[in-house]
Scaffold this motif. Structure first.
Motif, PDB file in Angstrom:
ATOM      1  N   LEU A  77      40.242  50.506  40.582  1.00  0.00           N
ATOM      2  CA  LEU A  77      40.434  50.239  42.012  1.00  0.00           C
ATOM      3  C   LEU A  77      41.697  49.416  42.257  1.00  0.00           C
ATOM      4  O   LEU A  77      42.481  49.710  43.172  1.00  0.00           O
ATOM      5  N   ASP A  81      45.199  50.419  44.365  1.00  0.00           N
ATOM      6  CA  ASP A  81      45.791  49.608  45.433  1.00  0.00           C
ATOM      7  C   ASP A  81      47.200  49.153  45.068  1.00  0.00           C
ATOM      8  O   ASP A  81      48.088  49.096  45.934  1.00  0.00           O
ATOM      9  N   SER A 122      40.769  55.265  46.308  1.00  0.00           N
ATOM     10  CA  SER A 122      40.101  53.980  46.559  1.00  0.00           C
ATOM     11  C   SER A 122      38.650  54.194  46.959  1.00  0.00           C
ATOM     12  O   SER A 122      37.748  53.474  46.507  1.00  0.00           O
ATOM     13  N   SER A 309      44.199  47.383  50.978  1.00  0.00           N
ATOM     14  CA  SER A 309      44.590  47.351  49.565  1.00  0.00           C
ATOM     15  C   SER A 309      44.707  45.937  49.027  1.00  0.00           C
ATOM     16  O   SER A 309      44.658  45.732  47.815  1.00  0.00           O
TER      17      SER A 309
END
Length: 377
Positions: A77, A81, A122, A309
């Motif tokens: 993740l 980002d 995401s 993000s």
């Protein structure tokens, strides 16, 4: 040069005089300066905070607080980002400053794929984290069988592959992308057929959103009930066994720690849904019903979604004391090390200058005098 469905200007459509760097900077309005500043701050925050997140997750001091599988998924993740901050938002910043699209249609196509694929990667990463925690809490005895490192890496690889391959199929065959100077300030997917828009929204937003909500509601309820059951454990014959009370307290402590981690991860998912849902709805409305929203509304909604993000490291730090303490320790060590290195370097330079000044007072330059030898030892 191939023409694209630009929603704005391409730099090659502007004269060289108008497109000069000095003229561009001077012609920026107050509104464009504000937008450029917002995008710059978001870019810096995304890069710095997600880099810190990855470093903390893989530090030795934090390894005892987080198991390997959640660490792998959280790293995926954070990398997603971070890629947004490196590959997407700087392009938008340059486009705002130049007030046009400065690169070729090929770069436009790549950026359209990146913004779509990374955005929905995401979503899939959060979905993988929710599934992992769901199995851990709801089916604890089967967790180590159902969730192994190989399965975890396979989930991460499949999510990345699906995000890029599906959007490549949707975007590239019929050049379904455009440069948007109102919202993303970069190139984005733009589908002529309503069916494709509905399909993309259905595949990558609605099912993951409902799954995230269901998983975290379910696991938080079960985890809360487990903690209550342990705390209400009645005194019986087994309580007389030496160490039983310590074991019970340890179990309560472990369950509470797990519960706090679940609250943190659940908050990250909720934050993602809060940030992304308005953008998804506006994209759906403007594309299906051909409604042109005000440019400032598009900009705000789009960049709130992109700013998510850097929300994850902030939420994780605010809600997780262990993460916060390790991050503070690493930052302090880094700053202390840099300051100490600079102090040592400055003191060495000062001592060297002082020595040379005393050894050659009439000289304006630094000379290194070596002793002459006649060959004897």
């Amino acid at each position: 040069m191939n023409e694209l469905p630009f929603r704005g200007k391409a730099c090659w459509q502007i004269s060289d005089t108008t497109n000069s760097s000095l003229h561009v900077i001077q012609s920026l309005t107050v509104e464009e300066c504000i937008k450029a500043t917002i995008v710059l701050l978001i870019t810096i925050a995304v890069i710095v905070l997600n880099t810190l997140m990855i470093v903390v997750l893989h530090s030795k001091n934090y390894s005892r607080y987080l198991r390997d599988l959640p660490k792998i998924l959280m790293t995926s993740l954070s990398l997603t980002d971070l890629a947004v901050g490196i590959l997407v938002t700087p392009i938008s910043l340059i486009s705002i400053v130049k007030q046009c699209w400065p690169w070729s249609p090929t770069v436009c196509a790549i950026e359209a794929l990146l913004i779509a694929a990374l955005f929905h990667e995401s979503t899939l990463s959060l979905l993988c984290i929710a599934i992992d925690r769901y199995i851990c809490i709801i089916h604890p005895l089967r967790y180590h069988t159902l969730m192994t490192k190989k399965i975890c890496y396979a989930m991460v690889s499949l999510s990345w592959f699906m995000s890029f391959s599906v959007y490549a199929i949707l975007i590239y065959p019929n050049a379904e992308y455009r440069y948007d100077s109102n919202g993303i300030m970069s190139c984005e997917p733009f589908y002529e057929k309503k069916l494709i828009i509905i399909l993309a929204t259905t595949l990558f937003f609605i099912p993951p959103a409902f799954t995230l909500v269901y998983c975290y509601i379910k696991i938080l309820r079960v985890a809360h009930r487990q903690i209550k059951n342990i705390q209400k454990c009645p005194s019986n014959a087994y309580s007389t066994i030496q160490g039983y009370d310590n074991i019970r307290k340890f179990n309560v402590k472990e369950k509470k720690k797990t519960y706090r981690i679940l609250v943190t991860l659940g908050s990250i998912s909720v934050g993602f849904l809060i940030a992304v849902t308005p953008w998804t709805l506006t994209e759906l409305i403007s594309s299906v019903w051909k409604v042109n929203l005000p440019s400032n509304v598009e900009f705000v909604v789009t960049w709130i979604a992109i700013s998510n993000s850097f929300w994850n490291p902030i939420l994780y730090g605010l809600l997780n004391k262990s993460f916060r303490s390790v991050a503070y320790e690493l930052i302090s060590r880094f700053l202390f090390k840099n300051c100490l290195t600079r102090i040592i370097a400055n003191s060495f330079i000062f001592n060297n200058r002082f020595h040379n000044r005393n050894s050659s007072p009439n000289s304006g330059r630094v000379d290194f005098i070596l002793p002459q030898t006649d060959g004897s030892v």
